[in-house]
Design a protein around this motif. Structure first.
Motif, PDB file in Angstrom:
ATOM      1  N   ALA A 321       0.835  -1.208   0.000  1.00 62.14           N
ATOM      2  CA  ALA A 321       0.000   0.000   0.000  1.00 62.14           C
ATOM      3  C   ALA A 321       0.866   1.253   0.000  1.00 62.14           C
ATOM      4  O   ALA A 321       0.527   2.259  -0.651  1.00 62.14           O
ATOM      5  CB  ALA A 321      -0.922  -0.011   1.221  1.00 62.14           C
ATOM      6  N   SER A 324       2.056   1.726  -3.556  1.00 57.13           N
ATOM      7  CA  SER A 324       0.977   2.273  -4.381  1.00 57.13           C
ATOM      8  C   SER A 324       0.775   3.762  -4.097  1.00 57.13           C
ATOM      9  O   SER A 324       0.572   4.563  -5.024  1.00 57.13           O
ATOM     10  CB  SER A 324      -0.313   1.495  -4.109  1.00 57.13           C
ATOM     11  N   GLU A 325       0.840   4.158  -2.827  1.00 57.24           N
ATOM     12  CA  GLU A 325       0.695   5.563  -2.468  1.00 57.24           C
ATOM     13  C   GLU A 325       1.799   6.407  -3.085  1.00 57.24           C
ATOM     14  O   GLU A 325       1.552   7.492  -3.632  1.00 57.24           O
ATOM     15  CB  GLU A 325       0.716   5.688  -0.942  1.00 57.24           C
ATOM     16  N   THR A 328       1.445   6.951  -6.935  1.00 56.48           N
ATOM     17  CA  THR A 328       0.290   7.678  -7.463  1.00 56.48           C
ATOM     18  C   THR A 328       0.127   9.091  -6.907  1.00 56.48           C
ATOM     19  O   THR A 328      -0.668   9.871  -7.455  1.00 56.48           O
ATOM     20  CB  THR A 328      -0.999   6.883  -7.153  1.00 56.48           C
ATOM     21  N   THR A 329       0.865   9.463  -5.852  1.00 58.09           N
ATOM     22  CA  THR A 329       0.603  10.769  -5.215  1.00 58.09           C
ATOM     23  C   THR A 329       1.803  11.690  -5.150  1.00 58.09           C
ATOM     24  O   THR A 329       1.695  12.788  -4.600  1.00 58.09           O
ATOM     25  CB  THR A 329       0.082  10.551  -3.780  1.00 58.09           C
ATOM     26  N   ARG A 380       6.376  13.281   3.149  1.00 55.15           N
ATOM     27  CA  ARG A 380       6.289  13.104   1.700  1.00 55.15           C
ATOM     28  C   ARG A 380       7.276  14.036   1.031  1.00 55.15           C
ATOM     29  O   ARG A 380       7.370  15.208   1.403  1.00 55.15           O
ATOM     30  CB  ARG A 380       4.878  13.395   1.167  1.00 55.15           C
TER      31      ARG A 380
END
Length: 390
Positions: A321, A324-325, A328-329, A380
């Motif tokens: 997960a 995937s984060e 895509t972000t 991030r």
């Protein structure tokens, strides 16, 4: 009867009609050989595609192999129906035949198999010269004395398949009289006709070789992925590691095969980590690196437990997960690669546990996000903001 010397009298007609028949026979034989090689070869390739596709987890390869097999089965079914529809009842002719030799092969019952060598002399209107043939037929023990070398028997044969000959054990009175009066010369050995399917063993061997060749071709096409990695059901294969038992540091790695998402499959990371732990002989490491196909652990036996990561305590099930984060972000529209780095937590904001960093790379650049030991995102760094990221 006019049957004496017929083998030589009809040689001229055979020479006239011979070339066309030979050319037709050669064409049919070539077509049969091509079918014999092509069908098993394609079948072997399709079966190998199914196996290789399952091992490498290649769905397109699995679909291609299964589709070809279904198509072959469908074609075989339709071909059988078509041949059955076009098949006509066999046409048989009655003729006389000279018994050249006979031999009973065995017999504990009333009917025993007898091998005959015959010279068949078709009727003049059949337009075929006398020829030799070998047959095997069940004959009643009581009737065997009626058949002797150089004797004449009544037979039935198929003009289209002259090797199909059967002795008529109960001929009509007219044919019995003709058999008693007839004299037939022996046909030369060169006129011997054989069933072209008698060489079944050789044809089967040739078909088996074509099957194996088709399978080998597919395996060779994917040999790099099949043989550079593969360890049991997980597809993990340990590569040569740089573990040195006498030194204070070690590095152990393994590579998995299959599609790019193989390491993201459910349970794959934890299973691979368990394998590496067994090879390293310890669950305390100083760094873990995971990408699409590879996992590597590094350790230092002199590092205290507080400065290491415990392999069994990581939430591997939550890592997909995070990947995937990150993909895509963080501003990377088409990530070409991803990597997870796990190190002991030393910086502010990461807590007392390990630090998990997911890095993605694409045409736009590199981006990453950081998470704590519970896979909770704490930072991030989108594309263009990764300067200073460790």
């Amino acid at each position: 009867m006019g049957t004496t010397g017929r083998a030589s009298d009809d040689q001229g007609a055979d020479e006239i009609n011979g070339p066309t028949a030979k050319e037709s026979s050669a064409t049919e034989t070539l077509g049969s050989v091509l079918r014999l090689l092509l069908v098993p070869g394609v079948t072997g390739a399709a079966l190998a595609a199914l196996v290789v596709g399952a091992i490498l987890e290649r769905v397109p390869l699995l679909l291609a192999g299964g589709g070809v097999l279904v198509l072959l089965i469908l074609l075989a079914f339709l071909g059988g129906r078509r041949r059955a529809a076009r098949r006509k009842p066999p046409v048989t002719r009655t003729a006389l035949a000279r018994i050249e030799d006979l031999r009973a092969t065995s017999g504990e019952m009333a009917d025993v198999p007898v091998k005959f060598r015959l010279t068949v002399a078709p009727e003049p209107e059949d337009g075929r010269p006398a020829y030799r043939v070998k047959i095997s037929q069940q004959i009643n023990l009581v009737d065997i004395p009626a058949y002797r070398p150089r004797g004449i028997a009544v037979v039935e044969y198929r003009p289209d398949e002259p090797w199909e000959v059967r002795i008529v054990t109960r001929p009509t009175p007219e044919w019995s009289r003709r058999a008693e009066e007839a004299e037939i010369d022996s046909a030369p050995e060169s006129t011997l006709v054989k069933d072209p399917d008698d060489g079944g063993g050789a044809w089967c061997l040739l078909g088996l070789l074509a099957l194996l060749a088709g399978a080998a071709l597919v395996v060779l096409l994917f040999r790099a992925e099949l043989f550079t990695s593969g360890d049991g059901d997980t597809g993990a294969s340990p590569k040569p590691s740089s573990t040195t038992s006498s030194s204070r540091t070690f590095t152990v790695s393994t590579t998995v095969s299959g599609p790019s998402s193989a390491m993201l499959a459910l349970g794959r990371m934890r299973e691979t980590a368990t394998q590496l732990e067994a090879r390293a002989g310890t669950s305390d490491v100083t760094a873990i690196t995971i990408d699409a196909r590879r996992m590597e652990i590094r350790g230092d036996s002199a590092r205290p437990p507080g400065g290491t990561v415990h392999l069994r305590m990581l939430p591997y099930e939550l890592f997909p997960a995070l990947v995937s984060e990150a993909r895509t972000t963080l501003g990377v529209r088409d990530p070409s690669s991803w990597r997870i780095d796990v190190t002991p937590g030393t910086g502010a904001g990461t807590g007392a546990g390990p630090r998990v960093r997911v890095t993605v790379t694409g045409a736009e650049g590199t981006a990453h996000l950081d998470a704590d030991a519970t896979a909770r995102i704490v930072d991030r760094r989108p594309v263009g903001e990764t300067a200073g990221g460790g």
